[in-house]
Write a protein that holds these residues in place. Structure first.
Motif, PDB file in Angstrom:
ATOM      1  N   GLY A  93       0.818  -1.194   0.000  1.00  0.00           N
ATOM      2  CA  GLY A  93       0.000   0.000   0.000  1.00  0.00           C
ATOM      3  C   GLY A  93       0.856   1.249   0.000  1.00  0.00           C
ATOM      4  N   HIS A  94       0.192   2.376   0.015  1.00  0.00           N
ATOM      5  CA  HIS A  94       0.870   3.666   0.117  1.00  0.00           C
ATOM      6  C   HIS A  94       0.040   4.545   1.031  1.00  0.00           C
ATOM      7  N   THR A  95       0.692   5.249   1.933  1.00  0.00           N
ATOM      8  CA  THR A  95      -0.004   6.118   2.870  1.00  0.00           C
ATOM      9  C   THR A  95       0.170   7.569   2.455  1.00  0.00           C
ATOM     10  N   PHE A  96      -0.939   8.184   2.100  1.00  0.00           N
ATOM     11  CA  PHE A  96      -0.962   9.603   1.739  1.00  0.00           C
ATOM     12  C   PHE A  96      -1.325  10.426   2.968  1.00  0.00           C
ATOM     13  N   GLU A  97      -0.864  11.673   2.973  1.00  0.00           N
ATOM     14  CA  GLU A  97      -1.234  12.582   4.055  1.00  0.00           C
ATOM     15  C   GLU A  97      -2.322  13.518   3.550  1.00  0.00           C
ATOM     16  N   TYR A  98      -3.396  13.585   4.293  1.00  0.00           N
ATOM     17  CA  TYR A  98      -4.529  14.429   3.921  1.00  0.00           C
ATOM     18  C   TYR A  98      -4.849  15.355   5.090  1.00  0.00           C
ATOM     19  N   VAL A  99      -5.056  16.631   4.792  1.00  0.00           N
ATOM     20  CA  VAL A  99      -5.421  17.607   5.821  1.00  0.00           C
ATOM     21  C   VAL A  99      -6.940  17.707   5.858  1.00  0.00           C
ATOM     22  N   THR A 100      -7.505  17.385   6.997  1.00  0.00           N
ATOM     23  CA  THR A 100      -8.958  17.306   7.119  1.00  0.00           C
ATOM     24  C   THR A 100      -9.618  18.683   6.977  1.00  0.00           C
ATOM     25  N   GLN A 101     -10.888  18.637   6.567  1.00  0.00           N
ATOM     26  CA  GLN A 101     -11.704  19.834   6.456  1.00  0.00           C
ATOM     27  C   GLN A 101     -12.882  19.707   7.422  1.00  0.00           C
ATOM     28  N   ARG A 102     -13.575  20.808   7.666  1.00  0.00           N
ATOM     29  CA  ARG A 102     -14.718  20.787   8.580  1.00  0.00           C
ATOM     30  C   ARG A 102     -15.778  19.797   8.075  1.00  0.00           C
ATOM     31  N   GLY A 103     -16.263  18.987   8.971  1.00  0.00           N
ATOM     32  CA  GLY A 103     -17.310  18.040   8.606  1.00  0.00           C
ATOM     33  C   GLY A 103     -16.804  16.701   8.116  1.00  0.00           C
ATOM     34  N   ASP A 104     -15.490  16.558   7.962  1.00  0.00           N
ATOM     35  CA  ASP A 104     -14.938  15.288   7.491  1.00  0.00           C
ATOM     36  C   ASP A 104     -15.132  14.182   8.528  1.00  0.00           C
ATOM     37  N   THR A 105     -15.421  12.996   8.037  1.00  0.00           N
ATOM     38  CA  THR A 105     -15.350  11.774   8.821  1.00  0.00           C
ATOM     39  C   THR A 105     -14.502  10.795   8.016  1.00  0.00           C
ATOM     40  N   TYR A 106     -14.097   9.703   8.616  1.00  0.00           N
ATOM     41  CA  TYR A 106     -13.329   8.717   7.866  1.00  0.00           C
ATOM     42  C   TYR A 106     -14.141   8.204   6.672  1.00  0.00           C
TER      43      TYR A 106
END
Length: 212
Positions: A93-106
């Protein structure tokens, strides 16, 4: 060394190697894999390059069908290159970094941002937050599974696409579309069950690797 001690050491080493090789599901990855990204409404290459941390010219190398990079059509797919690594000796696999936004859930990050290239389970597995209480504007890990092929199935393919199937798509229809025998596609997706929760398959790439 006493013979009995030597035999005990050899036995212990054999047991260690047995369990190590049995538990290790991968030992190395590959430099290149592709993610088949289903372009959602309102998306553009700037956004896609940001969430995958890939420069636009690099993405375009694998998408000769894109005529105007400033305007890509929603509802189509583009290939996004990434490295496929053996993570913790457990899976590719590959792990990307994501910066969350308001209202985000997994769940919304998996389905709306990465458009089912991953699942809520895989995101939860590599993060610490409660799935429905993800704080805004924090970096989280997003893991996308990938494949480097299986030489026991075929040595003719070295590049694979992580492909989230859409409603109406099936492994037989995709095999026919990319022009590979169904048994070959099934060989690269052993244990795949289209009725299961995950509908991600790994397909031999039909794009040519650009010469740099």
């Amino acid at each position: 060394m006493h013979i009995s001690s030597y035999k005990n050491t050899l036995f212990s080493l054999t047991i260690f190697l047995f369990f190590f090789l049995s538990e290790a599901k991968c030992r190395k990855g590959c430099d290149l894999a592709l993610a088949s990204y289903f372009v959602p409404e309102g998306s553009n290459l700037t956004y896609i390059s940001k969430i995958f941390d890939r420069k636009i010219p690099e993405i375009l190398l694998f998408n000769p069908q894109v005529g105007n990079p400033d305007s890509i059509q929603s509802g189509t797919r583009i290939n996004v290159p990434f490295s496929c690594e053996c993570l913790n000796g457990d899976f590719l696999g590959h792990t990307f970094e994501y910066v969350t936004q308001r209202g985000d859930t997994y769940a919304t990050i998996a389905s709306l941002v990465f458009v089912n290239l991953t699942t809520e389970y895989w995101i939860q597995r590599v993060n610490i937050y409660v799935p429905t209480e993800v704080p805004a504007f924090v970096p989280i890990n997003v893991t996308v599974n990938c494949s480097c092929g299986d030489r026991h199935v075929s040595r003719d393919y070295g590049l694979f696409v992580t492909y989230p199937m859409r409603p109406g798509e099936s492994l037989p229809s995709l095999a026919a579309e990319i022009g590979v025998p169904l048994d070959l596609a099934e060989g690269f997706n052993k244990g795949f069950d289209s009725s299961g929760g995950s509908r991600i398959v790994f397909l031999p790439a039909k794009v040519k690797v650009p010469v740099r």
